[in-house]
Design a protein around this motif. Structure first.
Motif, PDB file in Angstrom:
ATOM      1  N   GLU A 115      -5.558  -5.843  -9.565  1.00  0.00           N
ATOM      2  CA  GLU A 115      -5.123  -5.095  -7.760  1.00  0.00           C
ATOM      3  C   GLU A 115      -4.473  -3.829  -7.729  1.00  0.00           C
ATOM      4  OE1 GLU A 115      -5.162  -7.469  -5.697  1.00  0.00           O
ATOM      5  OE2 GLU A 115      -5.070  -9.661  -6.367  1.00  0.00           O
ATOM      6  N   GLY A 116      -4.671  -3.120  -9.111  1.00  0.00           N
ATOM      7  CA  GLY A 116      -4.877  -1.653  -8.833  1.00  0.00           C
ATOM      8  C   GLY A 116      -3.536  -0.575  -8.568  1.00  0.00           C
ATOM      9  N   PHE A 117      -2.627  -1.341  -9.010  1.00  0.00           N
ATOM     10  CA  PHE A 117      -0.927  -0.244  -8.737  1.00  0.00           C
ATOM     11  C   PHE A 117      -0.719  -0.344 -10.131  1.00  0.00           C
ATOM     12  CE2 PHE A 117      -0.442  -4.553  -7.525  1.00  0.00           C
ATOM     13  CZ  PHE A 117       0.624  -5.221  -8.470  1.00  0.00           C
ATOM     14  N   GLU A 118       0.698   0.772  -9.620  1.00  0.00           N
ATOM     15  CA  GLU A 118       1.408   0.664 -11.388  1.00  0.00           C
ATOM     16  C   GLU A 118       2.937   1.184 -10.130  1.00  0.00           C
ATOM     17  OE1 GLU A 118       0.890   4.792 -12.646  1.00  0.00           O
ATOM     18  OE2 GLU A 118      -0.469   4.072 -12.945  1.00  0.00           O
ATOM     19  N   ASN A 150      -0.986 -18.637  -0.708  1.00  0.00           N
ATOM     20  CA  ASN A 150      -0.865 -17.926  -1.829  1.00  0.00           C
ATOM     21  C   ASN A 150      -0.457 -17.067  -1.126  1.00  0.00           C
ATOM     22  OD1 ASN A 150       0.430 -20.840  -2.907  1.00  0.00           O
ATOM     23  ND2 ASN A 150      -0.919 -20.005  -4.667  1.00  0.00           N
ATOM     24  N   ILE A 151      -1.409 -16.906   0.146  1.00  0.00           N
ATOM     25  CA  ILE A 151      -1.436 -15.316   0.425  1.00  0.00           C
ATOM     26  C   ILE A 151      -0.610 -14.510   0.360  1.00  0.00           C
ATOM     27  CG2 ILE A 151      -0.985 -15.529   2.602  1.00  0.00           C
ATOM     28  CD1 ILE A 151      -4.095 -13.933   3.509  1.00  0.00           C
ATOM     29  N   SER A 152       0.868 -15.272   0.168  1.00  0.00           N
ATOM     30  CA  SER A 152       1.974 -13.909   0.330  1.00  0.00           C
ATOM     31  C   SER A 152       3.597 -14.353  -0.940  1.00  0.00           C
ATOM     32  CB  SER A 152       2.857 -14.424   1.850  1.00  0.00           C
ATOM     33  OG  SER A 152       2.617 -14.318   3.595  1.00  0.00           O
ATOM     34  N   GLU A 153       2.624 -14.494  -2.050  1.00  0.00           N
ATOM     35  CA  GLU A 153       3.450 -14.946  -3.071  1.00  0.00           C
ATOM     36  C   GLU A 153       2.581 -13.367  -3.754  1.00  0.00           C
ATOM     37  OE1 GLU A 153       1.529 -17.185  -6.949  1.00  0.00           O
ATOM     38  OE2 GLU A 153       3.043 -18.475  -5.609  1.00  0.00           O
ATOM     39  N   PRO A 154       4.035 -12.578  -4.356  1.00  0.00           N
ATOM     40  CA  PRO A 154       4.020 -11.448  -5.237  1.00  0.00           C
ATOM     41  C   PRO A 154       3.154 -11.915  -6.481  1.00  0.00           C
ATOM     42  CG  PRO A 154       6.445 -12.110  -4.845  1.00  0.00           C
ATOM     43  CD  PRO A 154       5.292 -13.552  -4.689  1.00  0.00           C
ATOM     44  N   VAL A 158      -6.374  -7.741   4.259  1.00  0.00           N
ATOM     45  CA  VAL A 158      -6.287  -7.146   5.541  1.00  0.00           C
ATOM     46  C   VAL A 158      -8.144  -6.402   6.145  1.00  0.00           C
ATOM     47  CG1 VAL A 158      -4.187  -6.470   6.110  1.00  0.00           C
ATOM     48  CG2 VAL A 158      -6.344  -4.991   4.637  1.00  0.00           C
ATOM     49  N   SER A 159      -8.517  -6.067   7.063  1.00  0.00           N
ATOM     50  CA  SER A 159      -9.580  -5.904   7.675  1.00  0.00           C
ATOM     51  C   SER A 159      -9.333  -4.733   6.750  1.00  0.00           C
ATOM     52  CB  SER A 159      -9.864  -5.508   9.179  1.00  0.00           C
ATOM     53  OG  SER A 159      -8.620  -4.762   9.618  1.00  0.00           O
ATOM     54  N   GLN A 160     -11.182  -4.198   6.419  1.00  0.00           N
ATOM     55  CA  GLN A 160     -11.631  -3.101   5.847  1.00  0.00           C
ATOM     56  C   GLN A 160     -11.063  -1.391   7.083  1.00  0.00           C
ATOM     57  OE1 GLN A 160     -12.354  -2.607   3.033  1.00  0.00           O
ATOM     58  NE2 GLN A 160     -13.236  -4.471   2.567  1.00  0.00           N
ATOM     59  N   ASP A 161     -10.945  -2.060   7.911  1.00  0.00           N
ATOM     60  CA  ASP A 161     -10.750  -0.387   9.038  1.00  0.00           C
ATOM     61  C   ASP A 161      -9.195  -0.844   9.129  1.00  0.00           C
ATOM     62  OD1 ASP A 161     -10.701  -3.221  10.388  1.00  0.00           O
ATOM     63  OD2 ASP A 161     -11.890  -1.565  12.270  1.00  0.00           O
ATOM     64  N   PHE A 162      -8.573  -1.806   8.557  1.00  0.00           N
ATOM     65  CA  PHE A 162      -6.724  -1.195   8.910  1.00  0.00           C
ATOM     66  C   PHE A 162      -5.999   0.046   8.435  1.00  0.00           C
ATOM     67  CE2 PHE A 162      -2.802  -1.799   7.583  1.00  0.00           C
ATOM     68  CZ  PHE A 162      -2.105  -2.718   8.213  1.00  0.00           C
ATOM     69  N   LYS A 163      -5.388   0.236   9.219  1.00  0.00           N
ATOM     70  CA  LYS A 163      -4.826   1.533   8.987  1.00  0.00           C
ATOM     71  C   LYS A 163      -3.471   1.655   9.002  1.00  0.00           C
ATOM     72  CE  LYS A 163      -8.615   4.239   9.304  1.00  0.00           C
ATOM     73  NZ  LYS A 163      -8.544   4.969   7.566  1.00  0.00           N
ATOM     74  N   GLY A 165      -8.827  -0.294   1.080  1.00  0.00           N
ATOM     75  CA  GLY A 165     -10.145  -1.413   1.109  1.00  0.00           C
ATOM     76  C   GLY A 165      -9.925  -2.909   1.109  1.00  0.00           C
ATOM     77  N   GLY A 166      -9.897  -3.603   2.328  1.00  0.00           N
ATOM     78  CA  GLY A 166      -9.464  -4.194   2.877  1.00  0.00           C
ATOM     79  C   GLY A 166      -8.595  -4.917   2.432  1.00  0.00           C
ATOM     80  N   ARG A 167      -7.066  -4.325   1.441  1.00  0.00           N
ATOM     81  CA  ARG A 167      -5.891  -5.045   1.629  1.00  0.00           C
ATOM     82  C   ARG A 167      -4.721  -3.932   1.588  1.00  0.00           C
ATOM     83  NH1 ARG A 167      -6.916  -4.827  -4.861  1.00  0.00           N
ATOM     84  NH2 ARG A 167      -8.005  -2.769  -4.463  1.00  0.00           N
TER      85      ARG A 167
END
Length: 278
Positions: free
Chosen positions: A100-103, A144-148, A170-175, A245-247
């Motif tokens: 997912e790209g986090f730490e 399972n969209i809200s599952e950790p 989320v949408s690509q342009d979500f801020k 990036g839409g997440r």
């Protein structure tokens, strides 16, 4: 006679001298310290080599916490090298999710949620399988969209005390900044948690909110602290929200209100350490 006696004494002295010399060469007649000096030197050399080798093994295996202790002497360097993924540094371990790209860091004595670990293993098994995915796979993923994706907590805990990360599409342009300031973002989160006031028994209170921005990646992290109260429980939360990036990434650390004073510093460190890696 006197001459013969003198010659005998001279020969005797020469003979004794030769015997003494031979004894020295053969190691006879020397003190124990002199005799075993070469062995002692060799033993000390082997002992030092053995200790050095054992130390390397101990450091590599973190035997008795040796590696963690040494890394704790220079914690910033160890963390910059991400060595806390392998060895705790200063009482914290690091979770890096390359998928997912986090730490973030978490208390070293916490363990991973076994249910999530099992599901992650099953996902990897399905991805590596040559069989086609189940026809209801997309439905399962949406449910399972809200599952950790990861969660950690003390061993044997019931889930009231833990830290977890949810990644939602989320949408690509979500801020997130579209919601306004950090405080306005916090109020929006409280409304979501409490169901926008539709559940009267659930009360949420925003304690503080702030914006942390990474100058290198330009990522914006909204750090929130709030309380949630119901007739059955009172919890203290520290959350971090970030979108890219839409997440939408949401880290949430929660604890019973009664335990908050002892966990305050841990929760703040967890929140400040959360960052995107990709």
């Amino acid at each position: 006679m006197a001459l013969q006696a003198a010659r005998f004494n001279a020969l005797n002295r020469i003979h004794m001298a030769q015997c003494y010399s031979n004894q020295e060469e053969n190691g006879i007649g020397r003190s124990p310290a002199e005799e075993f000096a070469p062995l002692a030197t060799k033993f000390q050399r082997r002992l030092l080599v053995g200790i050095g080798s054992a130390s390397l093994v101990a450091v590599g295996a973190n035997f008795g916490g040796i590696t963690s202790f040494l890394l704790g002497l220079s914690p910033d360097n160890g963390r910059n090298l991400k060595l806390d993924v392998l060895y705790p540094i200063g009482g914290y371990s690091r979770c890096i999710d390359t998928r997912e790209g986090f730490e973030f860091i978490y208390p070293a004595n916490w363990v991973g949620d076994q249910t999530l670990l099992y599901r992650a293993a099953k996902r990897r098994e399905l991805e590596q399988s040559l069989d086609p995915p189940p026809i209801n796979d997309n439905v399962r993923r949406r449910s399972n969209i809200s599952e950790p994706v990861v969660a950690f907590g003390p061993p044997g805990s019931t889930g009231e005390l833990n830290v977890s990360v949810i990644v939602s599409p989320v949408s690509q342009d979500f801020k997130i900044e579209a919601f306004g300031s950090a405080e306005e973002v916090g109020e929006a989160v409280i409304r979501t948690v409490t169901g926008s006031g539709q559940r009267a028994e659930v009360k949420g209170t925003l304690i503080k909110s702030s914006l942390r921005q990474d100058s290198l990646t330009n990522a914006k992290y909204y750090e929130l602290e709030f309380k949630v109260e119901t007739p059955s429980f009172r919890r203290h939360n520290v959350s971090v929200c970030c979108a890219r990036g839409g997440r939408l990434f949401t880290l949430n650390a929660q604890a019973p209100e009664s335990a908050w004073p002892g966990l305050k510093s841990d929760f703040y460190r967890i929140a400040h350490s959360f960052s995107l890696t990709a």
